[in-house]
Structures are given as C-alpha cells and as structure tokens.
Scaffold this motif. Structure first.
Motif, short mmCIF file in Angstrom:
data_model
loop_
_atom_site.label_atom_id
_atom_site.label_comp_id
_atom_site.label_asym_id
_atom_site.label_seq_id
_atom_site.Cartn_x
_atom_site.Cartn_y
_atom_site.Cartn_z
N ASP A 278 0.85 -1.19 0.00
CA ASP A 278 0.00 0.00 0.00
C ASP A 278 0.89 1.25 0.00
OD1 ASP A 278 0.98 0.38 2.54
OD2 ASP A 278 -0.89 -0.17 3.56
N GLU A 296 4.49 -4.86 -6.08
CA GLU A 296 3.57 -4.28 -7.07
C GLU A 296 2.74 -3.20 -6.38
OE1 GLU A 296 0.84 -7.37 -8.61
OE2 GLU A 296 -0.72 -6.53 -7.30
N TYR A 297 2.42 -2.18 -7.16
CA TYR A 297 1.71 -1.02 -6.62
C TYR A 297 0.83 -0.50 -7.74
CZ TYR A 297 1.18 3.42 -4.03
OH TYR A 297 0.68 4.51 -3.34
N ARG A 298 -0.23 0.20 -7.38
CA ARG A 298 -1.19 0.61 -8.41
C ARG A 298 -0.63 1.69 -9.33
NH1 ARG A 298 -4.13 5.21 -7.46
NH2 ARG A 298 -5.96 4.43 -8.52
N ASP A 299 -0.97 1.58 -10.59
CA ASP A 299 -0.65 2.64 -11.54
C ASP A 299 -1.48 3.87 -11.21
OD1 ASP A 299 0.63 3.25 -14.38
OD2 ASP A 299 -1.42 4.01 -14.38
N GLY A 303 -4.89 2.57 -12.29
CA GLY A 303 -5.22 1.84 -11.07
C GLY A 303 -4.81 0.38 -11.13
N VAL A 304 -4.28 -0.05 -12.26
CA VAL A 304 -3.89 -1.46 -12.42
C VAL A 304 -2.62 -1.73 -11.61
CG1 VAL A 304 -3.05 -3.15 -14.11
CG2 VAL A 304 -4.91 -1.56 -14.73
N PRO A 305 -2.62 -2.84 -10.82
CA PRO A 305 -1.41 -3.19 -10.08
C PRO A 305 -0.26 -3.40 -11.06
CG PRO A 305 -3.27 -4.51 -9.35
CD PRO A 305 -3.72 -3.78 -10.58
N SER A 306 0.87 -2.77 -10.77
CA SER A 306 1.99 -2.77 -11.72
C SER A 306 3.29 -3.04 -11.00
CB SER A 306 2.08 -1.41 -12.42
OG SER A 306 0.85 -1.12 -13.06
N GLY A 335 0.00 6.49 -6.56
CA GLY A 335 0.18 5.52 -7.64
C GLY A 335 1.48 5.77 -8.37
#
Lengths: 461, 461
Positions: A278, A296-299, A303-306, A335
């Motif tokens: 987070d 991984e963290y949201r774009d 919002g896509v996990p990247s 993000g």
C-alpha cells in the motif's frame, strides 16, 4: 525501552535506501541488511554505461559499499540469503555458506528485487543441463562484468528482447564494436514504454547506429554444443525462421519479482507476481514492508497493479519503507506515474504514464496527438523533438507523454509527470510558460505545441 | 458580408504572432500590421547572441520578414507609426514619412512593445542636448548592430543595470573581449528574478568570467565632451563615488511599456504604465486588444498587475489577441507565471513565479528552501544544481522556484511552472517521478531533494 530491530532483506537501491532512511529517522534502531551480493548498494541503471565503457569501471557504480553502512551503524551483511520468514515469531532464517542463523525482527523490509526471466528457448542449456557458454542476462554487477569480458573477444551478439535493458545493452555492445542484432516479439521496440508510432523513430536511430532490429520475432533456438554459435530467430506472424551467427546471446525479456520469500511469510502476492504493497509500503502481513522491484503497486492513472522496475521508484519506496519500519508514517504518491527513459547516442527517449495500449486495456477513453517540432529557435542549431501527448477524452486531463529527441526529452518527460500527477488539461499545458531561451527552447515549447494540437483534437471530437 | 478588418500596431513577437493567428483563424480577414521597424518579426531575445557572435549575424534573427507576411495576405507595412486612435469611428492615423493615412478597423491589436528607460544621469547628453556618442540601449536589431559596431573597437564598457538584459549584454561584450563593469542599484544581480541568496551564485560566476560587478551602486554621471570617456559610479549606501574609464555605456535599467497610443484611445492604463488587459487580451475599449510588452496582466500567484516583458508571453498573448480580433474566443492562463531564464557560459539561470520579496510585498506568507545538490549520479561528471523552492506556509502549494546550475536548470524551471500553475504541494514534488537516468539525472532529482527539504521545514513550522 530497547531499540527497534529492523531487518532489511536485499541491499540494492530499495534495501540500501530503506536502511539509510531508517537510520536517519531512528538513531537507536538496530538495522541489519542482508545482501546476496558482495558489493554493497550500486547503481543497476549504470551497468550498461560500464558495459559500453562510457563509465570507466563497474566498481565506480558502487555508491555505498558495505563499509559505508557499517560506519553508520548498519549491519550490512554480504553473501547471505534469507530462506524462511516466520511472521508469528518475527523470525527470519539466514543462510551464510552452510550455516543458518535465526534473526528476530520488529520490522522487516523485503527488498529482494527481481530476477531476469529466462524464456523457453530450445538448446539454451547444454545436453548435461548446465547453462550454455555465451548466454547472459544483465541484472547484477557480476552479470555486467561477464558480458563485458565476453564482449572483448566476441564479434557478434544477439539480444533477445527490446525493452529498456535490451535496447541499452544492444547499444553498449555496438559501442564495443560488436555486430548486434536485437529481436523483439512485439511489433515495435520498447513496447511497454512507447506507442508503436513513437517507437519507430527510436528503431530508425538504432538502425542508423548499425544495430539490426527484428521486431515481431523470437529467438527460438540456440545452436552450438557447449557454447552459442548461432541462434534461430522465428517470425511470430508466419513462423518463418532465419539463422544468425553470433558469439553471445543476451536475454533481456523482462524481470520477474523475487517474491518467493515474501510468499513464504504469507504476504499477499498480486497478479503481476509482485508483493502487494500500500502507500506505506506495508504488505498484507503485519510488520513486514516491501519496496522496489519485488513489489507491485497501483498505476496512478489506470489503477492497475503494476511492477515498479525503476531505480528511482525503488529509492522512493525504500525511503518510505525504511522510515515506516522504524515507526514513522511516510507515504508514497497514490500511484506509479512511471517516468522512464533511455539514452542512445544523440537521442533521448522518455515517457511518463501508461502507453495507449495500457490505457485502452484499462478502459480509459483517450485521445493523443503527435508532433515533431524544432527544439530550439531557428538561428541555433536545432533538431526535431517528437512529442506524443495522451489525454482523457472526458475532461482532457493529461495521462501520458512520450518524447524522442536529441536533447530535452528527459526533463520534459519529468515536467509531464508533474502535469499528469496534477491532472493538468491539454489546453492548460498549451498555455503554460515553459522556459523560453534561444539556446534552450523556442518561445512556444514543443510541449506547448503538442498540447495545443491535442486540445484542438479533443475540442473537435 | 464583407471581411473583417484587423489592424495590428507593432510587428514584433506579439504583433507578428497576432497577425499569424488571426490569419490562421480567418482566411478572409483583411489584416494589416503597422511596424516602425524595417525588418519584420525578429527575435529580440536573440540580440545578445548576435552581439556576442554566438549567432553569426543579426539578420539571422529575422524569423518572418515582411515578405513572409505578404505571401500570407497580410499587409505588413514597415517604417510607419500610428499616431492617433479614434475609437468611436474606429479610425487609426498612420504616419509614413510626412503623409498621414486614415485606416478604419473592425478590431485593433495594440502590440507597441516597450521602450528602454533612460535613467537620470548627469552628462548623458552633450551640451547641445543630443545623445552622447557611445551611449546605447539594447532593444532593437539596430541597437544591437550599433553596440556590436562600437564593441569591435572599444576596450571597455559599463553596463547600467544588472537585470536580464544587462547581465546578458555584459557577458556578450566580455565575449567580444572588452573589459566589462556592470552596475546595479539593488543589492544583488537579477533582482526581479532571483532572491539575493541565489543571485550570489550568478554574481560569483560573472566575476569568474572577468566581469566587474558593482551592486548597490548607480551610474551617476557620464564624462566626456562629445562621447563617453568615463562614468562616475555612486554607492547607494553612502554616496561614495568612483570613476571608471570606458568607451561605451549600455543602459539596461528596465523597459517602459509603450502605452501612449493606447492611452490616446482611452484604454485603461495600469499602475505599471501598461495597458490593462483581461484573459482575452481585451482592453477597456471595445474592439481594441493589446498584447506583449505594452500590456499589464495579473500575476498568477500574487494577483498584482505586472508587465509581461518576456518573448514567450508576447507570443502567447499575440496568439490570443489575434484569434479574438477575428471573432474567436481564446484565453490566457488566469495569470502570469513568468518563467524566465538567462544563460552564462557553463551556467543556466532560471526562475518561475515571484521572488520572495515580491511575495512578501503581496502579503503572502511563504517558506523557502535552498539546496545545492549533484545534478547527476556520482559516476558521471557532475556539478551542483542550486534549487530554491518557495511555497505557501498555509497549504504548502509551490509558488516559485529559482535554479542555477551548469545544466538542466531551464527545463526544471519549466517543470516548476507546471507545479506552480497546478498548486502542487512541496510534499508532492518531493515524491514526483522525475526522469532518472544516469547521464541525465540522479534517482532523487534535485527538485525532489529541494522539495523534501522544504516539506520538512513547512512541517516543523
């Protein structure tokens, strides 16, 4: 009250930075860094420059050696690997040689980085099953040294994968005098960074430099009994194959997050294979943080996990994880904007935000403009800067930018990252006062021109 | 329906651009440009580069000659001056030689620019009252040629005023081999652009280049019967004087808006002496627009009416005035961010937003940070980039930035202009993903570091 015990697994950009910021935030904390490698914290992004010789030696890439950490009271251990995390008892098992040591922690930071993906290629191993001589990846300082050693005598190289590392490695080997062929499965180079229309300019430059570029093709087999003698390249569209003689093959088809250890601790692993974090770099397990290429963290836009996969993001996340590991409350931006760049001779290539394909896949309705305009006033030597801007069809907020030119692309991409992060609309960027100065930029900056063009397209829609 | 008649007074960056955009927006309009000068639209900001010889000739600064406009159906008249505007009958009187012509307009764009201020200096004129030989201003192409002509034989020059033009002219004359002294009444160079602590770095560089810098001092008299032989310089603090021998004196103490004609038409003139315009470049008189150095517009941050005085602003305003003059509805940003820059050898100097003094005068409570950090990774040749950031104490939104370094200052100032325009907070800029790349920028960009430092100061307050 006893001092906090922080254990950091991984001594790269994320782990080393976490240690540094944990120390800055808490002078009393006991901080240990567990590194598989021997060199301390070095610049992974610099490897290609040491490979090409632009930077004199690989050792100059070492930014903070183990001694630097020791001097700051950080127990930076080299040549060790963490094998198991037991989160209930806050225990981590550490292997050095044949000895396992149990370490107890109050907070744990997992910064295990990534490992190069090894594609399915026939003949990549010898018949005995060992790695074939002449096949390389470029992830660690040792990898870089091995490639350079071989590059000193090799005549030709094939690079599998034209992502950022593949393109940079191709240019470095070309710089060393090798004949270089780069093979990319997608239809254009740098496919996760640039839209195909922008990538075309880069591909053209690579060809001008003498690099053979084969897009829409895969390395399908490696020939040679003990070492690489040639590779077979297969066209994706029709399966047609061709053989390319070469003395070395560099695999640069991507990096997988090293998340197995975190998985063993019960940390949630996302669809990308990365450890879910987070904005505090917290994992799903209490007192365990993660940072850098393993996470991984949201774009920011989709919002896509990247996957993070960039040095500057590793540093930003390391900072947050380190501060929070000693009880602080640092936060990431909400993000990943993912500003990224590479350099080729006389060419800067930069992007920020998702590509058009990534935006479409996320269901975001966008429009784009692409211009190529003079990067300076006519009476100074100037060249074209190609600028592609992407904005939301609804509301016109900028969501991405891609730039290619001989100068000023990198810093303009950074300027666009600010615009993207603040939701600046195309018509605002068209009017913003960039820094006009004859030797630096024209009165209407290429960004102004590109934004104006985009604003007009959006308006007409 | 007959086509619209647009008359544009002034053929510089604002007027020429107005004509171009009026033509783009309306192919039928009758467009006339009235220019006092003979050269067409040229780059005023390039004059210093032609003076120094970095740009080969003054003529290469001409971007759009009269013929270029004629080819596009624009009646670009040279050597004419507008004398009176009669807004009720929409008439403008135009003098060429001894003949006055009456022209009727539907829309009028006033882009009369500015005139160099002539300070009160004893002995600036000959006893007969004519201008003394060897005294120059730098505003027009002809001015530039005259200075260069004199510079070819002169040994030494004094520049009165260390604003942007003064500093650039000083460096250009130094480049030509003259001994140069620059005299500035304020306590530091570039006083309307940089806070004194940032200006210090620039002043140091000027001294290194061999320019004698005298701040807190005025040119009080010019000696020599027909031409300049020396000037007397007076210290502001105590009135002490010193004599400096010189063959030429360049007056660069500021520019006054040329607003007399607009005044004659009843256009409201603001406290700065500039023509008051709104975001459509409308003046207070119907069908009369104004653009460029003759106008005043609100500062984006302080709201204070300000002179524009920058080439890129003249172009932006010219565009808006031109489009609106043919019935369009173009808009400026809601205020001037005033990004500005100069170059010295191995030094970029840039700023955006008001100085600390300007902010304080406007009653805005701000805090600032100043850092000097490496502009690249340690294993690339690098130097310090000085970054001063200013943010509102309340809410932490960035309001200004000042940068000095050997590379990357100009484009980072432009990035800061975006941050300022969008109210980005210091803690956001600390986290934003600038473009990390070893040959271009370190993982934590100097802007990130400066913003982090400022965010910490703001937090502690």
């Amino acid at each position: 009250m006893s001092s906090k015990k922080v254990v950091i697994v991984g001594g790269g950009a994320a782990g080393g930075t976490a240690a540094q910021f944990a120390r800055k935030a808490d002078r009393e904390a006991q901080i240990a860094v567990l590194s598989r490698e021997e060199h301390g914290q070095y610049s992974r992004c610099g490897l290609v420059y040491a490979l090409s010789g632009v930077v004199e030696s690989f050792d100059s890439l070492i930014e903070f050696g183990p001694g630097w950490f020791q001097e700051r009271g950080i127990d930076y251990r080299t040549g060790v690997s963490a094998t198991i995390i037991e989160p209930n008892s806050r225990r981590i098992d550490v292997l050095k040689g044949h000895n396992t040591e149990n370490i107890f922690y109050d907070s744990l930071v997992i910064a295990t980085g990534g490992v190069p993906k090894i594609p399915e290629i026939d003949g990549i191993h010898t018949t005995e099953g060992s790695a074939k001589d002449g096949i390389f990846v470029l992830r660690t300082l040792e990898d870089g040294k091995h490639i350079k050693e071989r590059g000193a005598t090799a005549k030709s190289a094939v690079i599998a994968g034209a992502g950022m590392i593949g393109v940079e490695a191709a240019d470095a080997l070309r710089h060393l005098g090798l004949n270089v062929t780069i093979v990319e499965a997608e239809g254009s180079v740098l496919p996760t960074m640039l839209d195909p229309d922008v990538a075309e300019t880069v591909e053209l430059r690579m060809r001008e430099l003498g690099i053979v570029v084969k897009t829409g093709a895969l390395v399908s087999s490696v020939n040679g009994a003990r070492g690489v003698e040639s590779v077979r390249v297969k066209r994706v569209a029709d399966g047609a194959t061709a053989e390319i003689n070469c003395d070395m093959l560099v695999l640069a088809v991507g990096t997988a997050p090293a998340a197995k250890l975190a998985g063993s601790a019960g940390c949630a692993i996302g669809a990308t294979g990365g450890i879910v974090i987070d904005d505090r770099c917290s994992t799903s397990v209490q007192n365990i943080f993660a940072a850098g290429d393993c996470s991984e963290y949201r774009d920011f836009i989709t919002g896509v996990p990247s996957l993070c996969g960039m040095g500057h993001i590793a540093v930003q996340q390391g900072r947050v994880a380190g501060i929070n590991a000693v009880g602080g409350d640092a936060r990431l931006l909400p993000g990943l904007v993912t500003t990224r760049g590479i350099s080729l001779p006389d060419m800067e290539v930069s992007a920020t935000g998702p590509t058009t394909d990534q935006l479409k896949a996320a269901g975001i309705d966008v429009m784009a403009s692409r211009v190529a305009v003079d990067d300076r006033v006519p009476y100074f030597p100037n060249s074209k800067l190609a600028v592609k801007l992407i904005a939301r069809a609804d509301g016109h907020a900028l969501v991405g930018a891609q730039l290619v030119g001989s100068r000023g692309a990198h810093l303009r991409a950074a300027a666009c990252a600010i615009a993207v992060a603040k939701g600046m609309r195309a018509e605002e960027l068209a009017r913003i006062e960039m820094c006009y100065l004859p030797p630096a930029a024209p009165p209407l900056d290429p960004l102004n021109v590109a934004a104006e063009f985009l604003a007009k397209r959006l308006e007409k829609r």
